[in-house]
Design a protein around this motif. Structure first.
Motif, PDB file in Angstrom:
ATOM      1  N   HIS A  92      -2.794 -14.093 -28.848  1.00 32.53           N
ATOM      2  CA  HIS A  92      -3.352 -15.140 -29.357  1.00 32.53           C
ATOM      3  C   HIS A  92      -2.932 -15.259 -30.913  1.00 32.53           C
ATOM      4  O   HIS A  92      -3.821 -15.645 -31.799  1.00 32.53           O
ATOM      5  CB  HIS A  92      -5.121 -15.124 -29.317  1.00 32.53           C
ATOM      6  CG  HIS A  92      -5.603 -14.486 -28.104  1.00 32.53           C
ATOM      7  ND1 HIS A  92      -5.896 -15.786 -27.159  1.00 32.53           N
ATOM      8  CD2 HIS A  92      -5.929 -13.562 -27.347  1.00 32.53           C
ATOM      9  CE1 HIS A  92      -6.407 -15.281 -26.029  1.00 32.53           C
ATOM     10  NE2 HIS A  92      -6.257 -13.907 -26.128  1.00 32.53           N
ATOM     11  N   ARG A  97      -4.056 -24.298 -30.179  1.00 30.69           N
ATOM     12  CA  ARG A  97      -5.546 -24.418 -30.354  1.00 30.69           C
ATOM     13  C   ARG A  97      -6.099 -24.283 -28.850  1.00 30.69           C
ATOM     14  O   ARG A  97      -5.515 -24.560 -27.988  1.00 30.69           O
ATOM     15  CB  ARG A  97      -5.580 -25.962 -30.656  1.00 30.69           C
ATOM     16  CG  ARG A  97      -7.289 -26.655 -30.645  1.00 30.69           C
ATOM     17  CD  ARG A  97      -7.077 -27.999 -31.275  1.00 30.69           C
ATOM     18  NE  ARG A  97      -8.717 -28.403 -31.511  1.00 30.69           N
ATOM     19  CZ  ARG A  97      -9.321 -28.870 -30.361  1.00 30.69           C
ATOM     20  NH1 ARG A  97      -8.643 -29.040 -29.208  1.00 30.69           N
ATOM     21  NH2 ARG A  97     -10.465 -29.171 -30.593  1.00 30.69           N
ATOM     22  N   ASP A  98      -7.283 -23.853 -28.926  1.00 27.71           N
ATOM     23  CA  ASP A  98      -7.973 -23.524 -27.594  1.00 27.71           C
ATOM     24  C   ASP A  98      -8.742 -24.698 -26.989  1.00 27.71           C
ATOM     25  O   ASP A  98      -9.643 -25.351 -27.647  1.00 27.71           O
ATOM     26  CB  ASP A  98      -9.308 -22.159 -28.336  1.00 27.71           C
ATOM     27  CG  ASP A  98     -10.014 -22.031 -26.960  1.00 27.71           C
ATOM     28  OD1 ASP A  98      -9.586 -22.173 -25.881  1.00 27.71           O
ATOM     29  OD2 ASP A  98     -10.997 -21.286 -27.052  1.00 27.71           O
ATOM     30  N   SER A 143      -7.061 -18.220 -27.868  1.00 28.60           N
ATOM     31  CA  SER A 143      -6.708 -19.732 -27.241  1.00 28.60           C
ATOM     32  C   SER A 143      -6.767 -19.546 -25.530  1.00 28.60           C
ATOM     33  O   SER A 143      -5.600 -18.827 -25.217  1.00 28.60           O
ATOM     34  CB  SER A 143      -5.148 -19.950 -27.573  1.00 28.60           C
ATOM     35  OG  SER A 143      -4.964 -21.050 -27.218  1.00 28.60           O
TER      36      SER A 143
END
Length: 327
Positions: A92, A97-98, A143
């Motif tokens: 991560h 972006r998650d 993410s």
């Protein structure tokens, strides 16, 4: 539901109901959705492919993807694309972006919980119209999107489904994980225990199409006993071919602490219980699965009703076993 395993002795308890409508009691052996606990399974699968020589941990992910996914990543990352590597995605720290925090993603699930999601849709919610959270390799940024990229790369390179990769590379059958499967992407395991219903603000999510969370970052259905078995096998060296692979998993290219104060490795995190460090993962559906590095003790638990604050969940699921262990 709580499962404590210590030097081969097991204590399993459950309180409450498995189904609010029927009032059926929650069984300690029930199946449940594990959510992000599956990230450890994905990370271990990727590391097995690294052991097989398909790619290196420091390999850029873009060349490992098919055309559409690669184009989406390149559009999102621009000149930083080559810096988005396998190890950074696993830890991560790739800056991706998650999609899990995207308002459009969440509202789409609420509007149509029966929708069958495709992996590229998940990537779009994570990367479409957005910028990197941080320069790759500079900071921790959790993410789900990154784990979808890893799963897509694994399928593309091997020509094998993610569900089958879990089974083949992690030897789930040989490890005795007899009640674990990737929901909606392979048949339910025959003879699996009854499912516990899982609730979000008292909405029964059991019939939600699982595809919103079944591609790399989540999606496994399992039991507490199976999760304990897997994590114990992992730290005992029964999953990887080489000890160095486990050592790599329990480290990270950017050794930082995430928001709960816990160290992280590659698809795995730490907590402290009974004065000892445990490795494992938590999942959105109130799931926690941890083992000590000596491979002697496992702590697995789930609360099937959300929301429940992380601190409250940890108090319920970690302090109780700590008392048992100290006693």
């Amino acid at each position: 539901l709580l499962h404590v395993e210590h030097h081969g002795e097991v204590v399993e308890v459950a309180s409450g109901v498995a189904d609010v409508e029927t009032g059926a009691p929650l069984d300690p052996g029930a199946c449940f959705r594990t959510a992000s606990v599956a990230k450890t399974f994905t990370a271990a699968t990727i590391l097995r492919l690294v052991e097989a020589g398909l790619f290196g941990l420091d390999a850029p992910i873009a060349p490992l993807l098919d055309g559409e996914a690669r184009a989406m990543l390149e559009a999102f990352c621009g000149s930083a694309t080559a810096e988005v590597t396998v190890d950074r995605l696993l830890s991560h720290t790739a800056g991706i972006r998650d999609f899990g925090v995207d308002d459009g993603y969440r509202s789409a699930i609420a509007r149509n919980p029966a929708h069958r999601w495709q992996p590229l849709e998940l990537l779009e919610h994570g990367m479409g119209g957005h910028a990197l959270e941080a320069d790759p390799g500079s900071a921790f940024s959790y993410s789900d999107t990154g784990y979808t990229l890893l799963a897509l790369a694994a399928e593309h390179l091997t020509g094998t489904s993610l569900a089958e990769l879990y089974r083949r590379e992690l030897r789930l059958d040989a490890l005795g994980l007899n009640a674990t499967w990737l929901e909606g992407r392979e048949p339910e395991v025959a003879g699996a225990p009854q499912r516990a219903h899982q609730y979000l603000e008292m909405i029964d999510t059991t019939d939600f199409n699982p595809s919103f969370d079944t591609f790399g970052g989540g999606g496994l259905v399992s039991t507490s006993a199976d999760l304990a078995r897997f994590y114990l096998a992992l730290v005992r060296g029964q999953v990887f071919e080489r000890p160095a692979t486990l050592e790599a998993m329990l480290s990270a290219p950017v050794p930082t602490r995430w928001e709960t104060g816990d160290l992280h490795g590659l698809g795995i995190f730490t907590v402290t219980a009974a004065g000892r460090q445990f490795w494992g993962h938590e999942g959105f559906w109130g799931v926690q699965a941890y083992v000590d590095t000596a491979g002697t003790t496992a702590l697995v638990g789930i609360t099937t009703g959300l929301p429940l604050a992380v601190t409250t969940r940890r108090k319920a699921l970690l302090e109780a076993p700590a008392a048992l262990l100290e006693g």
